[in-house]
Design an enzyme around this catalytic site. Sequence first.
Site, short mmCIF file in Angstrom:
data_model
loop_
_atom_site.label_atom_id
_atom_site.label_comp_id
_atom_site.label_asym_id
_atom_site.label_seq_id
_atom_site.Cartn_x
_atom_site.Cartn_y
_atom_site.Cartn_z
N GLU A 69 0.81 -1.22 0.00
CA GLU A 69 0.00 0.00 0.00
C GLU A 69 0.84 1.27 0.00
O GLU A 69 0.52 2.25 -0.68
CB GLU A 69 -0.96 0.01 1.19
CG GLU A 69 -2.15 -0.93 1.06
CD GLU A 69 -1.86 -2.39 1.36
OE1 GLU A 69 -0.71 -2.70 1.74
OE2 GLU A 69 -2.77 -3.23 1.23
N HIS A 138 -11.74 -4.79 9.74
CA HIS A 138 -12.24 -4.55 8.38
C HIS A 138 -13.51 -3.71 8.37
O HIS A 138 -14.28 -3.78 7.42
CB HIS A 138 -12.55 -5.90 7.70
CG HIS A 138 -11.39 -6.51 6.99
ND1 HIS A 138 -10.18 -6.70 7.57
CD2 HIS A 138 -11.25 -6.97 5.72
CE1 HIS A 138 -9.35 -7.28 6.70
NE2 HIS A 138 -9.97 -7.45 5.57
C1 LIG Z 1 -2.97 -4.83 4.17
C2 LIG Z 1 -4.04 -5.55 3.45
N1 LIG Z 1 -4.24 -5.29 2.14
C3 LIG Z 1 -5.21 -5.94 1.47
C4 LIG Z 1 -6.01 -6.86 2.08
C5 LIG Z 1 -7.10 -7.61 1.31
N2 LIG Z 1 -6.70 -9.02 1.14
C6 LIG Z 1 -7.11 -9.95 1.99
S1 LIG Z 1 -6.42 -11.44 1.69
C7 LIG Z 1 -5.53 -10.83 0.39
C8 LIG Z 1 -4.61 -11.74 -0.36
C9 LIG Z 1 -3.48 -12.23 0.50
O1 LIG Z 1 -2.77 -13.23 -0.18
P1 LIG Z 1 -1.72 -14.15 0.53
O2 LIG Z 1 -0.89 -13.36 1.49
O3 LIG Z 1 -0.99 -14.88 -0.52
O4 LIG Z 1 -2.57 -15.17 1.41
P2 LIG Z 1 -3.65 -16.22 0.93
O5 LIG Z 1 -4.96 -15.53 0.94
O6 LIG Z 1 -3.25 -16.70 -0.42
O7 LIG Z 1 -3.63 -17.30 1.95
C10 LIG Z 1 -5.81 -9.49 0.20
C11 LIG Z 1 -5.26 -8.68 -0.88
C12 LIG Z 1 -5.79 -7.08 3.46
N3 LIG Z 1 -6.55 -7.90 4.17
N4 LIG Z 1 -4.80 -6.42 4.10
#
Ligand SMILES: Cc1ncc(C[n+]2csc(CCOP(=O)(O)OP(=O)(O)O)c2C)c(N)n1
Lengths: 333, 333, 332, 332
Positions: A69, A138
Amino acid sequence: MTAPPLPKQGPEISYREAVREAIREAILGDPRVFLMGEDVGRYGGCYAVTKGLLEEFGPERIRDTPLSESAFVGAGIGAALGGMRPIVEVMTVNFSLLALDQIVNNAATLRHMSGGQFEVPLVIRMATGAGRQLAAQHSHSLEGWYAHIPGIKVLAPATLEDARFMLGAALADPNPVLIFEHVMLYNMTGTLDGAGPVDIRSAKVRRVGRDVTLIAYGGTLFKTLIAAETLAKEGIEAEVIDLRVLRPLDTGTILASVRRTRRAVIVDEGWRSGSLSAEVSARITEGAFWDLDAPVERVCSAEVPIPYPRHLEEAALPQPPGIVAAAKATLGR
Amino acid sequence: MTAPPLPKQGPEISYREAVREAIREAILGDPRVFLMGEDVGRYGGCYAVTKGLLEEFGPERIRDTPLSESAFVGAGIGAALGGMRPIVEVMTVNFSLLALDQIVNNAATLRHMSGGQFEVPLVIRMATGAGRQLAAQHSHSLEGWYAHIPGIKVLAPATLEDARFMLGAALADPNPVLIFEHVMLYNMTGTLDGAGPVDIRSAKVRRVGRDVTLIAYGGTLFKTLIAAETLAKEGIEAEVIDLRVLRPLDTGTILASVRRTRRAVIVDEGWRSGSLSAEVSARITEGAFWDLDAPVERVCSAEVPIPYPRHLEEAALPQPPGIVAAAKATLGR
Amino acid sequence: MTDAHAIKPHLSREHLLDLLREMVRIRRFEEKCAELYQQEKIRGFLHLYIGEEAIAVGAMRALEPGDAVIATYREHGHALARGVSMDAIMAEMYGKIEGCSRGRGGSMHLFDAATRFYGGNAIVGGGLPLAVGLGLAEKMQKRSGLAACFFGEGAVAEGEFHESLNLSELWKLPVLFVCENNLYAMGTRLERSESQPDIHVKAQSYNVPAEVVDGMDVVAVEAAMRKAVAAIRSGAGPILLECRTYRFRAHSMFDPQLYREKAEVEEWKKRDPIDRLLSWMRQSGALHDADLAAIEAAVAKEVDRSVEFSESGKWEKLETLTADVYAGEVPP
Amino acid sequence: MTDAHAIKPHLSREHLLDLLREMVRIRRFEEKCAELYQQEKIRGFLHLYIGEEAIAVGAMRALEPGDAVIATYREHGHALARGVSMDAIMAEMYGKIEGCSRGRGGSMHLFDAATRFYGGNAIVGGGLPLAVGLGLAEKMQKRSGLAACFFGEGAVAEGEFHESLNLSELWKLPVLFVCENNLYAMGTRLERSESQPDIHVKAQSYNVPAEVVDGMDVVAVEAAMRKAVAAIRSGAGPILLECRTYRFRAHSMFDPQLYREKAEVEEWKKRDPIDRLLSWMRQSGALHDADLAAIEAAVAKEVDRSVEFSESGKWEKLETLTADVYAGEVPP
Ligand SMILES: Cc1ncc(C[n+]2csc(CCOP(=O)(O)OP(=O)(O)O)c2C)c(N)n1
Ligand SMILES: Cc1ncc(C[n+]2csc(CCOP(=O)(O)OP(=O)(O)O)c2C)c(N)n1
Ligand SMILES: [Mg+2]
Ligand SMILES: [Mg+2]
């Protein structure tokens, strides 16, 4: 949820689609405009706002970013400095804290601090608010914080028309502009007949009334309109003001109404203490004290990290019955 | 600057030294207490507050961190969860934006969100405020933002006694506590005769008066006391309240005073719109509207990124003449 | 380390004199600033670049006017070497409206649109994301410019370093990251801020090419910069240069330097970039007898003139306190 | 990749059955959750771990009760494998006070003091600094515990990853970083989020030892974890394990999965960690005929019981809405 004030004609469109149309129009109309953010492309946007845009405009104009971000908001600022007109989507206000330094210390300061040499014609969009049972991390409503920062403008489109047209006005503005889209509005539908370009200066009276002024914005506007209907059944005619622009605040429209109704209630989904409602209350006291027949009331969120279960989330957020009660209190009823 | 309300006896001590003594006492008194932050050790602290502590306590208890605000504030939260009593120093509030996510989404939520299973007995200290000609990115007064967050407590020591004793009370408190030390207070000197443990619940009347209530905290307290002296010369007896605790706000003390004086002026170094002053104003309206003889006034910073030149910085910040004028305005003078 | 003598840039006498002159300009300008700080003509924080001049000077010589430059609060040298006038910089230090930021920024916030000098950033690491965006703007507008971003080794620990290198390489942006590794971040020595103290190694995490340069050797810096700039302009994406250097003075004017030994400072002073260039020029016959004196005289005059210029400058009026917070009139 | 057969943990029949049982528990629990989501018994975001069970199960078997665990919003598997009761987890999904977070957190915020399970964090990357601090607390209190921190490969792009690895190695803290690389962060594939897609390579930037593990092989995960845990307990400082895996389901219940091919999902499903363990156990004779059926029956009962438990659970009263925001009574 539906949008009462809009005439029901022409094709139905959702708030989500209205924002998407606004983005399409902006990209089509100006080669300097592009969109970037997490999952705006292949995924189609966390709230499906940007679905189909990657296919239409390609990966140069619709840019999926990594989870960074601070870097991509800062990159938006830099790109604006470099002559582009970026629309940066921060998925939700909850994650914008990670980019707050860039917004406060760079976007907001560069014009003034450089003696007017540079400008940051940037738009940052983000979803805000609670109501989807997403719990403590959230469900923030922090737009009031952003409205504290000199150098940026802050918008809260609460109608389809504003969802459709505020973005264009924001991109035309040479200042950095933040747009907060309340998550509970994306599914709101209605028609856009007769709607057209909007200003990003003024608050709007969404319902005329003479007994009390109810002031709301974003996700609380329609709750407030519902409360006004309830009040009307009891013979109380509430005027409802949609702030629309949280910075700069249109104090004139607020005061003009309160001077007439002599009573005011502010409805704000932020936690009560230190929310934007406090600023509005203070300005009313400063500008219309002698016209007030009752203390200004506030209906805000309870001061608690928003809990997950529906009944607790509902209890934590402003709701029509609380607004009705506050309005009545100003009338001694 | 000197501290008028403290009796001039015993050895002179500076605010800086008072904070240092508080840290020493805490570390000596509890093996779980340690200090970490940027340059708290070998450098001796950006404002020399922690000078000598590394030599006295060694690198286990006095930890220099890399420039990683998010990680070391988060590590403070984690260490508190793990049974320690960390004092985290964020060099200044300006850099705390980089750690805000950790504070809002972890420190403030964990107790509630875990159903009361976990607690975060953490203290975060930071310097705040303007006055040293450090310009737009180094002059923020954002403690009002922190005072918006349920789950944390926010302190603003404005006297030597509070600088000396608030830290101990904060460490004894099982909640996360933030302490804001105004940069212009570090050189303030006086004596601590008779001073002892303080509460972190209440606002304090620093000057008794009957004509108008002036409400200040942190860096504006002494400007406000100066203004009160000026007013006294003109026959106006101002009561001066030092908020001390910005969250939770001690509304009772404020209202009790305003109900007597019937007039209030709030002095806050934050930018006016959306500053903590707005919350105080709103609460006065809510709690003492019928007792007010004049609208509540606010004296705040101009809404501009703080400029570097002394005359502009002074003009941007609240100053005694502005406070005097606002107080007189409430009296129709 | 780059072998300066392998990839020599135009090492004409004129060129070497130019490098020398620029370094001397920075040195004398800052010495004057320190003096003016004692006299309270300059206030706020003042961070001197003395000892590190070779980096800004070598770097700027490799850039084109269309490139964008981003630096930190320790940026007098960068602004001077980039071509911002000394008058405007000094007036900025005074806080006068003739200053390059209209006096509003002071030492830490020098800006200049004409030379695309984007500051002057007082948040450690805060400039890196901006540089990524400036690079993106160049690429999207199909211009040939790049963004050159200067930062200290202390900034490398900030998340912004990590996020910015990754993003710029992912999008193959024309960004030159120049790390000025002077071994200290305020009082924190490199080994206490980085578990892997070889900064350039970190570039592997992003597939970004990196090189280490002797930051006390202006010719080496220029050579490495030219190579990097050429690669970036040919579309290679970002590059990281780690310049090893040392600050001869305190971190700022408030720093008693408890954290380092005088001997260490003295050791590094032996590698003074100006002395080093001078002796090399002498050895190679590029320095004529009168050259240094002529440069010093011209620089002294320029510095004096900048002081006069600033002394006679004007203060911004209180009425325009909030001008330029927004474009146009915007009530709070 | 670790050769599971080289550093085999106690591969007794009991142990293998235990691993199998745990993976089946997670699988069936989550399948039930998906069903309950359709019935609107569970609301908010629901992120399923199906396909990735081998990581949590293999990892938790290598930890001691005194260790601290931190996970993400995709943490049902971690909580179950760590020993939080299925009843308490399911009740949490329902939002009932019998839930492991008193119903306040829901799917993304499971907490349990008894097993030192510190959540359940919905901010990507937000858990890493906490883990550093938990490790610091272990070290400063001279306890033998460590902090195990699970996060997705998407989190690696966040500055918190960079800052946390550096800080933990600088201070040689007992922290085990477990990256669950399932190739996607929502709809963003690894190559679009990381310019250097080999996550484990990034550990070099911090001098942190790292290893890649086949995250679809529970035995391999457990072996790698045991090795890493032993090294950390001996004072080696932090270690990074990159577990290569895949999520079989959508990111959350709102995801139409436009960003990946069905064929890719099917390909990965062939490596289903449960099937894989089963076939290996069959081959090696460790699985008796009735074993699987017995496990499935017991798990089905446990799942059903957890639903009943949750259905009959209670809602928090509105009067206690703001309880536990602070310790003690604190007015706003
Ligand atoms: C700081 C932040 N940015 C965006 C999000 C929205 N978001 C939730 S899960 C996710 C993907 C995360 O991917 P990863 O770290 O690979 O974990 P996975 O879901 O694949 O287990 C996003 C973009 C968030 N929760 N927190
Ligand atoms: C985010 C942030 N944290 C802390 C500071 C305070 N600070 C100013 S300069 C500095 C040291 C930076 O060191 P380095 O990056 O090596 O640059 P140098 O000063 O050595 O040129 C610190 C800690 C800051 N300005 N910004
Ligand atoms: Mg340095
Ligand atoms: Mg992933």
